[in-house]
Design a protein around this motif. Structure first.
Motif, PDB file in Angstrom:
ATOM      1  N   PHE A 134       6.496   4.854   7.404  1.00  0.00           N
ATOM      2  CA  PHE A 134       6.663   3.562   6.737  1.00  0.00           C
ATOM      3  C   PHE A 134       6.331   2.463   7.743  1.00  0.00           C
ATOM      4  N   SER A 135       5.599   1.467   7.313  1.00  0.00           N
ATOM      5  CA  SER A 135       5.212   0.419   8.265  1.00  0.00           C
ATOM      6  C   SER A 135       5.342  -0.965   7.645  1.00  0.00           C
ATOM      7  N   THR A 164       2.429  -6.847   5.029  1.00  0.00           N
ATOM      8  CA  THR A 164       1.963  -5.651   4.335  1.00  0.00           C
ATOM      9  C   THR A 164       2.956  -4.522   4.543  1.00  0.00           C
ATOM     10  N   LEU A 165       3.381  -3.914   3.443  1.00  0.00           N
ATOM     11  CA  LEU A 165       4.276  -2.755   3.482  1.00  0.00           C
ATOM     12  C   LEU A 165       3.471  -1.511   3.122  1.00  0.00           C
ATOM     13  N   ARG A 166       3.556  -0.478   3.965  1.00  0.00           N
ATOM     14  CA  ARG A 166       2.798   0.753   3.734  1.00  0.00           C
ATOM     15  C   ARG A 166       3.721   1.965   3.771  1.00  0.00           C
ATOM     16  N   THR A 167       3.411   2.942   2.928  1.00  0.00           N
ATOM     17  CA  THR A 167       4.084   4.240   2.981  1.00  0.00           C
ATOM     18  C   THR A 167       3.008   5.309   2.957  1.00  0.00           C
ATOM     19  N   HIS A 181       0.881  -1.172   0.000  1.00  0.00           N
ATOM     20  CA  HIS A 181       0.000   0.000   0.000  1.00  0.00           C
ATOM     21  C   HIS A 181       0.919   1.223   0.000  1.00  0.00           C
ATOM     22  N   TYR A 182       1.284   1.665  -1.205  1.00  0.00           N
ATOM     23  CA  TYR A 182       2.259   2.741  -1.343  1.00  0.00           C
ATOM     24  C   TYR A 182       1.574   4.049  -1.732  1.00  0.00           C
ATOM     25  N   ASP A 183       2.131   5.155  -1.235  1.00  0.00           N
ATOM     26  CA  ASP A 183       1.743   6.484  -1.689  1.00  0.00           C
ATOM     27  C   ASP A 183       2.770   6.924  -2.726  1.00  0.00           C
ATOM     28  N   PRO A 184       2.418   6.874  -4.013  1.00  0.00           N
ATOM     29  CA  PRO A 184       3.413   7.162  -5.060  1.00  0.00           C
ATOM     30  C   PRO A 184       3.865   8.617  -5.083  1.00  0.00           C
TER      31      PRO A 184
END
Length: 376
Positions: free
Chosen positions: A304-305, A278-281, A239-242
């Motif tokens: 970042f999580s 799950t990788l999140r930014t 779940h990335y914020d581009p």
């Protein structure tokens, strides 16, 4: 009654609505106004978010209908009403009917007997306070390990080399049974040297060499390593914020941080039937901390999580998770997360962990890159 208190009360009962509602809704904490029967008469917008429902739905409901039976918050409210004095309760566990999550909050209950009788109930969530407190704890733990590492390198490694050399000399003239013992001595001294070498990293207090880094490139590198080695059976979710700006950090040390966190998550999932990481930014403005070694205050807008759906971390371990030699692994040294905390500290950032059964999340806040940093 103070002007602010009167305005809040007027907001609750409906008079002087425009200015009072604006004051009430400007508060960053959930606020409820209850009558003496603990029925909800009014609330601010934060309370609607907190209870995940609108004021139209919640007005007229009793406090006990929103909380599980026996909730300590109900007892706090009843005490304030019956004794007619403010009641403050700290670190209260709050859960909601029909929802599995549980949070720790502070509860303030203040009775009102002027103009209209009732109770103002305010909830103060502890999450950010605890993050900052833990950050200070992590810094202290890292300093402790720094001194210990320097002492070990000086006082232990040299004698170990002598012990290993003596064992090798004995091995040349020993029979097969004795060679087993000399090899054991060599192997164990090598193991201790490796441990000391790992701890020597903590004594490196040189400034971190930073540059603009694309965090998504770092995370893709970590994912590739995970999929080809320790996490072949783990489903990776992004779940990335581009639109994120570059992070102001050391590229190699960022890889070290996230490799450690993802590897720990994969190991925690070894018995899960459907393991997921799950990788999140995300961009989270508003957090500022002092940068080690300077008087500057740095903004930490980048979050970042790393989250896994494993069994969770024991609650009694969470406050000490980033301390050295704390581990749940059978053969672990307890230095991995301590090193992660040190690296994050050296970047002026914050690391925190939230865990319950089915969800363990490590969150890191770091500074964004700004063009003027080139000239520093």
């Amino acid at each position: 009654m103070s002007g602010l208190a009167r305005s809040l009360l007027n907001a609750a009962i409906g008079s002087d609505a425009p200015s009072a509602n604006a004051i009430l809704n400007a508060l960053p904490h959930p606020v409820l106004f209850l009558n003496r029967a603990l029925e909800i008469k009014s609330m601010n917008q934060e309370a609607e978010t907190f209870f995940q429902s609108s004021s139209t739905v919640l007005k007229g409901r009793t406090l006990s209908s929103l909380l599980p039976f026996g909730s300590p918050i109900i007892d706090v409210a009843q005490q304030a009403i019956h004794r007619n004095v403010p009641v403050f309760e700290y670190r209260v566990a709050i859960a909601f009917q029909g929802r599995a999550d549980e949070r720790r909050i502070d509860v303030n209950a203040v009775p009102i007997s002027e103009d209209v009788e009732g109770l103002v109930l305010m909830f103060l969530e502890r999450t950010m306070t605890e993050k900052l407190d833990r950050q200070l704890t992590h810094r202290g733990a890292a300093r402790t390990v720094t001194g210990l590492a320097a002492m070990l390198a000086h006082e232990i490694k040299n004698p170990l080399f002598g012990i290993r050399g003596a064992a090798q000399l004995l091995e040349t003239s020993a029979d097969e049974n004795d060679r087993t013992l000399t090899r054991l001595i060599c192997d164990e001294t090598d193991r201790i040297v490796r441990l000391v070498d790992r701890m020597e990293v903590f004594s490196d207090e040189r400034p971190v060499e930073r540059a603009p880094v694309n965090i998504h490139v770092v995370l893709e590198r970590v994912k590739s390593v995970c999929r080809t080695s320790f996490g072949r059976d783990v489903r990776m979710i992004e779940h990335y914020d581009p639109s994120l700006p570059f992070v102001y950090a050391n590229h190699d040390q960022l890889i070290q941080i996230f490799l450690n966190l993802v590897k720990n998550a994969a190991e925690a999932l070894k018995d899960e039937p459907e393991p997921e990481i799950t990788l999140r930014t995300a961009f989270r403005p508003g957090i500022r901390l002092s940068l080690p070694g300077t008087s500057d205050r740095m903004s930490l807008p980048l979050e970042f999580s790393v989250e896994d759906n494993g069994p969770g971390i024991p609650e009694d371990l969470l406050p000490h998770l980033f301390d050295p030699f704390i581990t749940t692994k059978t053969n672990g040294t307890g230095l991995g997360l301590a090193l992660v905390a040190k690296i994050v500290r050296d970047h002026g950032g914050v690391i925190d962990c939230e865990s319950r059964k089915g969800s363990t999340v490590f969150k890191i806040l770091l500074p964004a890159f700004k063009e003027e940093k080139i000239n520093e």
